[in-house]
Design a protein around this motif. Structure first.
Motif, PDB file in Angstrom:
ATOM      1  N   THR A 127      58.678  78.729   4.820  1.00 17.71           N
ATOM      2  CA  THR A 127      57.162  79.397   5.203  1.00 17.71           C
ATOM      3  C   THR A 127      56.973  80.709   4.540  1.00 17.71           C
ATOM      4  O   THR A 127      55.979  81.528   4.788  1.00 17.71           O
ATOM      5  CB  THR A 127      57.247  79.660   6.759  1.00 17.71           C
ATOM      6  N   THR A 163      59.143  83.219   5.538  1.00 21.47           N
ATOM      7  CA  THR A 163      59.614  84.185   6.518  1.00 21.47           C
ATOM      8  C   THR A 163      61.135  84.670   5.881  1.00 21.47           C
ATOM      9  O   THR A 163      61.837  83.819   5.489  1.00 21.47           O
ATOM     10  CB  THR A 163      59.959  83.686   7.777  1.00 21.47           C
ATOM     11  N   ASN A 222      57.120  87.426   8.093  1.00 18.95           N
ATOM     12  CA  ASN A 222      56.399  86.352   7.336  1.00 18.95           C
ATOM     13  C   ASN A 222      55.606  87.134   6.089  1.00 18.95           C
ATOM     14  O   ASN A 222      54.362  87.568   6.557  1.00 18.95           O
ATOM     15  CB  ASN A 222      55.626  85.404   8.183  1.00 18.95           C
ATOM     16  N   PRO A 231      53.864  85.870   3.653  1.00 14.05           N
ATOM     17  CA  PRO A 231      52.742  85.523   3.147  1.00 14.05           C
ATOM     18  C   PRO A 231      51.688  85.847   4.071  1.00 14.05           C
ATOM     19  O   PRO A 231      50.350  86.518   3.662  1.00 14.05           O
ATOM     20  CB  PRO A 231      52.636  84.006   2.920  1.00 14.05           C
ATOM     21  N   GLU A 232      51.859  85.805   5.183  1.00 11.94           N
ATOM     22  CA  GLU A 232      50.739  86.228   6.300  1.00 11.94           C
ATOM     23  C   GLU A 232      50.442  87.672   6.146  1.00 11.94           C
ATOM     24  O   GLU A 232      49.627  88.310   6.256  1.00 11.94           O
ATOM     25  CB  GLU A 232      51.326  85.996   7.771  1.00 11.94           C
ATOM     26  N   LEU A 233      51.582  88.356   5.928  1.00 11.33           N
ATOM     27  CA  LEU A 233      51.497  90.044   5.792  1.00 11.33           C
ATOM     28  C   LEU A 233      50.725  90.397   4.686  1.00 11.33           C
ATOM     29  O   LEU A 233      49.761  91.190   4.768  1.00 11.33           O
ATOM     30  CB  LEU A 233      52.793  90.757   5.524  1.00 11.33           C
ATOM     31  N   CYS A 287      48.424  88.433   2.999  1.00 12.19           N
ATOM     32  CA  CYS A 287      47.179  88.161   3.247  1.00 12.19           C
ATOM     33  C   CYS A 287      46.138  88.867   4.056  1.00 12.19           C
ATOM     34  O   CYS A 287      45.311  89.305   3.838  1.00 12.19           O
ATOM     35  CB  CYS A 287      47.083  86.672   3.875  1.00 12.19           C
ATOM     36  N   ARG A 288      47.023  89.446   4.956  1.00 10.04           N
ATOM     37  CA  ARG A 288      46.373  90.487   6.054  1.00 10.04           C
ATOM     38  C   ARG A 288      46.357  91.787   5.354  1.00 10.04           C
ATOM     39  O   ARG A 288      45.203  92.185   5.342  1.00 10.04           O
ATOM     40  CB  ARG A 288      47.307  90.774   7.244  1.00 10.04           C
ATOM     41  N   GLY A 319      42.569  89.246   3.022  1.00 13.24           N
ATOM     42  CA  GLY A 319      42.172  88.075   2.479  1.00 13.24           C
ATOM     43  C   GLY A 319      41.879  87.641   1.374  1.00 13.24           C
ATOM     44  O   GLY A 319      41.710  86.444   0.864  1.00 13.24           O
ATOM     45  N   THR A 339      45.316  84.535  -1.600  1.00 16.51           N
ATOM     46  CA  THR A 339      45.255  83.227  -1.095  1.00 16.51           C
ATOM     47  C   THR A 339      46.419  82.387  -1.516  1.00 16.51           C
ATOM     48  O   THR A 339      46.659  81.508  -0.924  1.00 16.51           O
ATOM     49  CB  THR A 339      44.015  82.547  -1.346  1.00 16.51           C
TER      50      THR A 339
END
Length: 301
Positions: A72, A74, A88, A90-92, A94-95, A99, A102
């Motif tokens: 993932t 992480t 994580n 990728p989530e960080l 992206c935020r 956005g 991608t």
């Protein structure tokens, strides 16, 4: 920009290096000191993303990072950066990019370097090989049976935790501390009373006859040679490449190879049993992490 261009981010224990990566070449490089805590780290990454967004639009980021990384993206433990444990990426990203980004890939730094060398560098066509990456710590990326080997929980190649000599006391007994390239540069610089700058240190070492510095240098290369030999004995490798900024120094590679060859002379049975393997600098040298981060391999435990 062409579709194949992505933003590479190599998160090291000392520096964060970034650049546009296209056709295995890096351009528009930036280097900043790696922050010591998570919040300033987030601010630094956000600033880098904004800096590159002002140059051109992009949607893909490929990250190389110390520590174990799962499917993932992480990070676990984080190597020299324990504050990344459980983050994580990728989530960080992206935020932090609001956005805009991608497509985000994350790989352990040594594994990323091995992938870069496997796909387009000095491990091309090799069924069983290794990339030893020395920076703030030491990592190994393994190519086994022609594919990247991650191991259980992605922890294969974490040689920083291997023991150099149990008679030693403290953290220096572990490979990641005792064989750190950053640590070597610092020790050599202190010995020669100069600034701890890699190119300056090696230039001074070459031009001056400093016996203490020379002893430090040769002791280091002998231990890297032993690591190469041990990996060969365990995995029957065909080739080993040395990466990280220190791999730009031809004398380092020559000294490691010489010490490695000397091991075979210590006992006749070694020469009769084992075939020496080629040891050379990574084709992409310090860029191997950036170039390999996006060369994804299927995750398979």
């Amino acid at each position: 920009m062409a579709h194949l261009v992505y933003l590479g981010i190599d998160i090291g224990g000392t520096h964060i290096k970034t650049g546009w990566v296209e056709h295995n070449e890096v351009s528009k490089r930036q280097t900043i000191l790696t922050p010591a805590a998570l919040e300033p780290f987030k601010e630094a990454i956000k600033g880098l993303l904004q800096s590159y967004a002002r140059q051109d639009s992009f949607t893909k980021v490929a990250i190389a990072v110390p520590g174990s990384v799962n499917e993932t993206g992480t990070v676990f433990f984080g190597g020299a950066l324990p504050y990344l444990d459980g983050v994580n990426l990728p989530e960080l990203i992206c935020r932090l990019s609001d956005g805009m980004v991608t497509e985000i890939s994350v790989e352990n730094d040594a594994k990323a370097a091995a992938l870069g060398e496997m796909k387009a560098g000095n491990l091309q066509g090799i069924q069983n090989g290794a990339a030893i990456i020395s920076g703030t710590g030491v990592g190994v990326g393994l190519c086994l049976n022609g594919t990247l080997y991650r191991g259980h929980h992605g922890q294969a190649g974490e040689v920083s935790f291997m023991i150099r000599d149990r008679q030693m006391r403290g953290a220096d007994s572990f490979v990641g501390i005792g064989l750190s390239a950053v640590g070597l540069i610092e020790r050599l610089a202190a010995s020669m009373a100069i600034a701890p700058d890699g190119p300056l240190v090696f230039d001074t070492l070459t031009k001056t006859a400093d016996p203490e510095a020379e002893t430090l240098f040769l002791a280091y290369t002998k231990e890297i040679a032993v690591l190469c030999f041990d990996l060969q004995c365990l995995l029957a490798l065909e080739k080993i490449v040395i990466g990280g900024g220190i791999s730009r120094q031809p004398r380092l590679i020559e000294a490691i190879s010489s010490s490695y060859q000397a091991i075979f002379k210590t006992a006749p049975i070694i020469e009769k049993t084992l075939q020496p393997v080629a040891i050379q600098a990574a084709y992409f040298q310090a860029d191997a992490n950036l170039i390999g981060a996006a060369k994804e391999e299927p995750w398979d435990e």
